[in-house]
Design a protein around this motif. Sequence first.
Motif, PDB file in Angstrom:
ATOM      1  N   SER A  13       0.870  -1.185   0.000  1.00 47.33           N
ATOM      2  CA  SER A  13       0.000   0.000   0.000  1.00 47.33           C
ATOM      3  C   SER A  13       0.895   1.219   0.000  1.00 47.33           C
ATOM      4  O   SER A  13       1.855   1.275   0.788  1.00 47.33           O
ATOM      5  CB  SER A  13      -0.877   0.033   1.252  1.00 47.33           C
ATOM      6  N   THR A  14       0.572   2.178  -0.838  1.00 48.33           N
ATOM      7  CA  THR A  14       1.442   3.358  -0.920  1.00 48.33           C
ATOM      8  C   THR A  14       0.683   4.518  -1.548  1.00 48.33           C
ATOM      9  O   THR A  14      -0.385   4.327  -2.144  1.00 48.33           O
ATOM     10  CB  THR A  14       2.708   3.046  -1.754  1.00 48.33           C
ATOM     11  N   ASP A  15       1.262   5.696  -1.390  1.00 44.97           N
ATOM     12  CA  ASP A  15       0.727   6.878  -2.062  1.00 44.97           C
ATOM     13  C   ASP A  15       1.015   6.740  -3.567  1.00 44.97           C
ATOM     14  O   ASP A  15       1.991   6.090  -3.970  1.00 44.97           O
ATOM     15  CB  ASP A  15       1.439   8.108  -1.504  1.00 44.97           C
ATOM     16  N   SER A  16       0.149   7.324  -4.368  1.00 41.81           N
ATOM     17  CA  SER A  16       0.343   7.263  -5.823  1.00 41.81           C
ATOM     18  C   SER A  16      -0.301   8.493  -6.445  1.00 41.81           C
ATOM     19  O   SER A  16      -0.920   9.311  -5.743  1.00 41.81           O
ATOM     20  CB  SER A  16      -0.309   5.994  -6.386  1.00 41.81           C
ATOM     21  N   THR A  17      -0.233   8.573  -7.745  1.00 39.20           N
ATOM     22  CA  THR A  17      -0.827   9.727  -8.443  1.00 39.20           C
ATOM     23  C   THR A  17      -2.354   9.685  -8.422  1.00 39.20           C
ATOM     24  O   THR A  17      -2.999  10.659  -8.807  1.00 39.20           O
ATOM     25  CB  THR A  17      -0.344   9.782  -9.897  1.00 39.20           C
ATOM     26  N   ILE A  18      -2.938   8.567  -7.981  1.00 38.58           N
ATOM     27  CA  ILE A  18      -4.408   8.525  -7.818  1.00 38.58           C
ATOM     28  C   ILE A  18      -4.768   8.383  -6.335  1.00 38.58           C
ATOM     29  O   ILE A  18      -5.852   7.940  -5.997  1.00 38.58           O
ATOM     30  CB  ILE A  18      -5.057   7.397  -8.657  1.00 38.58           C
ATOM     31  N   GLY A  19      -3.853   8.770  -5.448  1.00 36.31           N
ATOM     32  CA  GLY A  19      -4.091   8.660  -4.014  1.00 36.31           C
ATOM     33  C   GLY A  19      -3.533   7.349  -3.472  1.00 36.31           C
ATOM     34  O   GLY A  19      -2.739   6.671  -4.124  1.00 36.31           O
ATOM     35  N   GLN A  20      -4.003   6.970  -2.257  1.00 31.44           N
ATOM     36  CA  GLN A  20      -3.501   5.739  -1.636  1.00 31.44           C
ATOM     37  C   GLN A  20      -3.875   4.544  -2.515  1.00 31.44           C
ATOM     38  O   GLN A  20      -5.017   4.424  -2.962  1.00 31.44           O
ATOM     39  CB  GLN A  20      -4.134   5.601  -0.235  1.00 31.44           C
ATOM     40  N   LEU A  21      -2.914   3.691  -2.766  1.00 32.81           N
ATOM     41  CA  LEU A  21      -3.155   2.562  -3.681  1.00 32.81           C
ATOM     42  C   LEU A  21      -2.737   1.270  -2.990  1.00 32.81           C
ATOM     43  O   LEU A  21      -1.588   1.131  -2.554  1.00 32.81           O
ATOM     44  CB  LEU A  21      -2.364   2.775  -4.970  1.00 32.81           C
ATOM     45  N   ASN A  22      -3.701   0.365  -2.839  1.00 31.00           N
ATOM     46  CA  ASN A  22      -3.385  -1.003  -2.380  1.00 31.00           C
ATOM     47  C   ASN A  22      -3.263  -1.861  -3.632  1.00 31.00           C
ATOM     48  O   ASN A  22      -4.231  -2.007  -4.390  1.00 31.00           O
ATOM     49  CB  ASN A  22      -4.470  -1.540  -1.450  1.00 31.00           C
ATOM     50  N   PHE A  23      -2.093  -2.423  -3.826  1.00 30.55           N
ATOM     51  CA  PHE A  23      -1.767  -3.046  -5.111  1.00 30.55           C
ATOM     52  C   PHE A  23      -2.746  -4.151  -5.488  1.00 30.55           C
ATOM     53  O   PHE A  23      -3.344  -4.128  -6.569  1.00 30.55           O
ATOM     54  CB  PHE A  23      -0.322  -3.556  -5.071  1.00 30.55           C
ATOM     55  N   HIS A  24      -2.939  -5.136  -4.619  1.00 32.49           N
ATOM     56  CA  HIS A  24      -3.788  -6.279  -4.992  1.00 32.49           C
ATOM     57  C   HIS A  24      -5.244  -5.837  -5.208  1.00 32.49           C
ATOM     58  O   HIS A  24      -5.895  -6.281  -6.168  1.00 32.49           O
ATOM     59  CB  HIS A  24      -3.718  -7.374  -3.935  1.00 32.49           C
ATOM     60  N   ALA A  25      -5.735  -4.956  -4.342  1.00 34.67           N
ATOM     61  CA  ALA A  25      -7.124  -4.498  -4.484  1.00 34.67           C
ATOM     62  C   ALA A  25      -7.274  -3.705  -5.781  1.00 34.67           C
ATOM     63  O   ALA A  25      -8.264  -3.863  -6.516  1.00 34.67           O
ATOM     64  CB  ALA A  25      -7.521  -3.658  -3.281  1.00 34.67           C
TER      65      ALA A  25
END
Length: 209
Positions: A13-25
Amino acid sequence: MSLHIGDTAPDFSTDSTIGQLNFHAWAGDSWVFFFSHPADFTPVCTTEMGRTAQLAEQFAARNTKPLGLSTDTAAEHLKWISDVNDTQHTDLKFPIVADADHKIAMLYDMIHPEESDTAAVRSVFIIDPEKKIRLTMTYPMSVGRNFDEILRVIDALQLSDAKGIATPADWRAGDKVIIPPSIPNDDAKELFPQGWEELRPYLRLTDVG
Ligand code: BEZ
Protein backbone atom coordinates in the motif's frame (compact mmCIF):
# COMPACT_ATOMS: atom_id res chain seq x y z
CA MET A 1 14.12 -9.97 -2.39
CA SER A 2 14.42 -11.87 -5.61
CA LEU A 3 11.12 -12.68 -7.32
CA HIS A 4 10.56 -15.56 -9.71
CA ILE A 5 8.01 -16.54 -12.32
CA GLY A 6 5.13 -18.23 -10.50
CA ASP A 7 5.63 -16.32 -7.24
CA THR A 8 2.75 -14.30 -5.86
CA ALA A 9 3.47 -10.63 -6.56
CA PRO A 10 4.03 -9.02 -3.14
CA ASP A 11 1.20 -6.75 -2.04
CA PHE A 12 1.85 -3.18 -0.89
CA SER A 13 0.00 0.00 0.00
CA THR A 14 1.44 3.36 -0.92
CA ASP A 15 0.73 6.88 -2.06
CA SER A 16 0.34 7.26 -5.82
CA THR A 17 -0.83 9.73 -8.44
CA ILE A 18 -4.41 8.53 -7.82
CA GLY A 19 -4.09 8.66 -4.01
CA GLN A 20 -3.50 5.74 -1.64
CA LEU A 21 -3.15 2.56 -3.68
CA ASN A 22 -3.39 -1.00 -2.38
CA PHE A 23 -1.77 -3.05 -5.11
CA HIS A 24 -3.79 -6.28 -4.99
CA ALA A 25 -7.12 -4.50 -4.48
CA TRP A 26 -6.36 -2.04 -7.29
CA ALA A 27 -5.34 -4.86 -9.67
CA GLY A 28 -8.64 -6.69 -9.08
CA ASP A 29 -9.39 -9.19 -11.86
CA SER A 30 -7.01 -7.57 -14.35
CA TRP A 31 -3.57 -8.42 -15.58
CA VAL A 32 -0.95 -5.85 -14.54
CA PHE A 33 2.04 -4.40 -16.37
CA PHE A 34 4.16 -3.10 -13.44
CA PHE A 35 7.23 -1.19 -14.58
CA SER A 36 9.86 0.78 -12.73
CA HIS A 37 11.84 3.90 -13.58
CA PRO A 38 15.00 5.43 -12.16
CA ALA A 39 13.60 8.92 -11.59
CA ASP A 40 11.07 11.56 -12.60
CA PHE A 41 12.06 14.28 -15.09
CA THR A 42 14.54 12.03 -16.94
CA PRO A 43 14.50 11.65 -20.71
CA VAL A 44 14.23 7.89 -21.35
CA CYS A 45 11.59 7.49 -18.61
CA THR A 46 9.57 10.36 -20.07
CA THR A 47 9.35 8.60 -23.45
CA GLU A 48 8.42 5.28 -21.78
CA MET A 49 5.66 6.85 -19.70
CA GLY A 50 4.37 8.59 -22.82
CA ARG A 51 4.40 5.40 -24.88
CA THR A 52 2.47 3.53 -22.20
CA ALA A 53 -0.13 6.29 -22.10
CA GLN A 54 -0.42 6.26 -25.91
CA LEU A 55 -1.06 2.49 -25.78
CA ALA A 56 -3.90 2.76 -23.22
CA GLU A 57 -6.44 1.17 -25.58
CA GLN A 58 -4.06 -1.69 -26.41
CA PHE A 59 -3.57 -2.47 -22.73
CA ALA A 60 -7.32 -2.21 -22.04
CA ALA A 61 -8.03 -4.62 -24.93
CA ARG A 62 -5.83 -7.14 -23.09
CA ASN A 63 -7.55 -6.53 -19.71
CA THR A 64 -4.19 -5.22 -18.51
CA LYS A 65 -3.62 -2.25 -16.20
CA PRO A 66 -0.29 -0.40 -16.44
CA LEU A 67 1.26 0.66 -13.11
CA GLY A 68 4.40 2.78 -13.04
CA LEU A 69 6.90 3.20 -10.24
CA SER A 70 9.57 5.84 -9.90
CA THR A 71 11.64 6.46 -6.81
CA ASP A 72 10.17 9.91 -6.16
CA THR A 73 7.06 11.32 -4.44
CA ALA A 74 3.50 11.43 -5.83
CA ALA A 75 3.65 15.25 -5.91
CA GLU A 76 6.75 15.06 -8.11
CA HIS A 77 5.11 12.41 -10.31
CA LEU A 78 2.09 14.68 -10.85
CA LYS A 79 4.31 17.56 -11.99
CA TRP A 80 6.24 15.18 -14.25
CA ILE A 81 3.03 13.85 -15.86
CA SER A 82 2.38 17.36 -17.22
CA ASP A 83 5.76 17.21 -18.97
CA VAL A 84 5.07 13.68 -20.24
CA ASN A 85 1.72 14.75 -21.69
CA ASP A 86 3.22 17.88 -23.23
CA THR A 87 6.29 16.32 -24.80
CA GLN A 88 4.79 12.94 -25.79
CA HIS A 89 1.41 14.36 -26.95
CA THR A 90 -0.67 12.09 -24.77
CA ASP A 91 -2.93 12.03 -21.70
CA LEU A 92 -1.41 9.78 -19.06
CA LYS A 93 -4.18 8.21 -16.95
CA PHE A 94 -2.60 5.13 -15.33
CA PRO A 95 -1.23 5.46 -11.76
CA ILE A 96 2.41 5.92 -10.83
CA VAL A 97 3.27 4.80 -7.32
CA ALA A 98 5.43 6.92 -5.03
CA ASP A 99 8.52 5.21 -3.71
CA ALA A 100 10.83 7.89 -2.36
CA ASP A 101 11.91 5.56 0.46
CA HIS A 102 12.58 2.69 -2.04
CA LYS A 103 10.49 0.22 -0.02
CA ILE A 104 8.65 -1.17 -3.04
CA ALA A 105 11.74 -1.06 -5.24
CA MET A 106 13.55 -3.18 -2.63
CA LEU A 107 10.56 -5.54 -2.28
CA TYR A 108 10.62 -6.14 -6.06
CA ASP A 109 14.45 -6.21 -6.39
CA MET A 110 14.38 -3.13 -8.62
CA ILE A 111 17.52 -1.57 -7.09
CA HIS A 112 20.67 -3.00 -8.68
CA PRO A 113 23.57 -1.46 -6.72
CA GLU A 114 26.06 -1.63 -9.58
CA GLU A 115 23.71 0.69 -11.51
CA SER A 116 22.59 2.87 -8.58
CA ASP A 117 22.12 2.54 -4.81
CA THR A 118 19.06 4.75 -4.85
CA ALA A 119 17.32 4.62 -8.24
CA ALA A 120 15.41 1.68 -9.72
CA VAL A 121 16.50 -0.01 -12.92
CA ARG A 122 13.89 -0.64 -15.65
CA SER A 123 12.10 -3.73 -14.33
CA VAL A 124 9.00 -5.24 -15.91
CA PHE A 125 6.59 -7.56 -14.14
CA ILE A 126 3.61 -9.04 -15.96
CA ILE A 127 1.20 -10.25 -13.28
CA ASP A 128 -1.94 -12.29 -13.94
CA PRO A 129 -5.38 -11.92 -12.29
CA GLU A 130 -4.37 -14.57 -9.68
CA LYS A 131 -1.53 -12.16 -8.75
CA LYS A 132 1.09 -14.60 -10.02
CA ILE A 133 4.21 -13.20 -11.67
CA ARG A 134 4.17 -14.52 -15.23
CA LEU A 135 7.09 -12.66 -16.77
CA THR A 136 10.02 -10.54 -15.64
CA MET A 137 12.42 -8.44 -17.70
CA THR A 138 15.14 -6.08 -16.55
CA TYR A 139 16.65 -3.31 -18.64
CA PRO A 140 19.49 -1.00 -17.67
CA MET A 141 18.83 2.69 -17.11
CA SER A 142 20.26 3.66 -20.49
CA VAL A 143 17.93 1.52 -22.65
CA GLY A 144 14.25 2.28 -23.19
CA ARG A 145 11.91 -0.71 -23.33
CA ASN A 146 10.23 -2.08 -26.47
CA PHE A 147 6.48 -1.73 -25.92
CA ASP A 148 5.60 -3.93 -28.92
CA GLU A 149 7.39 -6.72 -27.06
CA ILE A 150 5.45 -6.02 -23.88
CA LEU A 151 2.12 -6.28 -25.71
CA ARG A 152 3.38 -9.37 -27.58
CA VAL A 153 4.27 -11.26 -24.39
CA ILE A 154 0.90 -10.42 -22.84
CA ASP A 155 -0.77 -11.84 -25.98
CA ALA A 156 1.42 -14.94 -25.81
CA LEU A 157 0.73 -15.55 -22.12
CA GLN A 158 -3.02 -15.08 -22.52
CA LEU A 159 -3.14 -17.38 -25.58
CA SER A 160 -1.04 -19.98 -23.80
CA ASP A 161 -3.51 -19.95 -20.87
CA ALA A 162 -6.55 -20.13 -23.15
CA LYS A 163 -5.33 -22.85 -25.56
CA GLY A 164 -2.63 -24.77 -23.69
CA ILE A 165 -0.01 -23.97 -26.31
CA ALA A 166 3.47 -22.47 -26.39
CA THR A 167 4.72 -19.82 -28.81
CA PRO A 168 7.82 -20.04 -31.03
CA ALA A 169 10.59 -17.49 -31.49
CA ASP A 170 9.37 -14.11 -32.72
CA TRP A 171 5.73 -15.27 -32.60
CA ARG A 172 3.15 -12.61 -33.39
CA ALA A 173 -0.62 -12.84 -32.88
CA GLY A 174 -2.06 -15.00 -35.68
CA ASP A 175 1.14 -17.01 -36.30
CA LYS A 176 1.30 -20.79 -35.83
CA VAL A 177 1.85 -22.02 -32.27
CA ILE A 178 3.55 -25.03 -30.69
CA ILE A 179 1.82 -28.06 -29.19
CA PRO A 180 3.83 -28.69 -25.99
CA PRO A 181 5.70 -32.01 -25.87
CA SER A 182 3.79 -32.87 -22.65
CA ILE A 183 0.66 -33.45 -24.81
CA PRO A 184 0.82 -36.89 -26.50
CA ASN A 185 -0.50 -37.22 -30.06
CA ASP A 186 -3.66 -39.06 -28.90
CA ASP A 187 -4.65 -36.12 -26.66
CA ALA A 188 -3.51 -33.59 -29.26
CA LYS A 189 -5.99 -35.07 -31.75
CA GLU A 190 -8.84 -34.07 -29.43
CA LEU A 191 -7.39 -30.74 -28.37
CA PHE A 192 -6.31 -29.65 -31.86
CA PRO A 193 -8.78 -31.27 -34.30
CA GLN A 194 -7.50 -28.87 -36.97
CA GLY A 195 -4.34 -31.02 -37.01
CA TRP A 196 -0.68 -30.02 -36.97
CA GLU A 197 2.54 -30.04 -38.91
CA GLU A 198 5.09 -32.37 -37.33
CA LEU A 199 8.66 -31.22 -38.05
CA ARG A 200 9.96 -33.53 -35.33
CA PRO A 201 7.98 -35.56 -32.77
CA TYR A 202 8.83 -32.82 -30.24
CA LEU A 203 8.13 -29.93 -32.66
CA ARG A 204 4.50 -29.78 -33.74
CA LEU A 205 3.01 -26.57 -35.15
CA THR A 206 -0.68 -25.81 -35.28
CA ASP A 207 -3.02 -22.94 -36.04
CA VAL A 208 -5.36 -21.67 -33.33
CA GLY A 209 -6.67 -18.68 -35.27
C1 BEZ B 1 16.52 8.43 -18.28
O1 BEZ B 1 15.37 8.13 -18.01
O2 BEZ B 1 16.80 9.06 -19.26
C2 BEZ B 1 17.64 7.99 -17.38
C3 BEZ B 1 17.45 7.91 -16.03
C4 BEZ B 1 18.51 7.51 -15.21
C5 BEZ B 1 19.73 7.20 -15.77
C6 BEZ B 1 19.90 7.25 -17.16
C7 BEZ B 1 18.84 7.65 -17.97
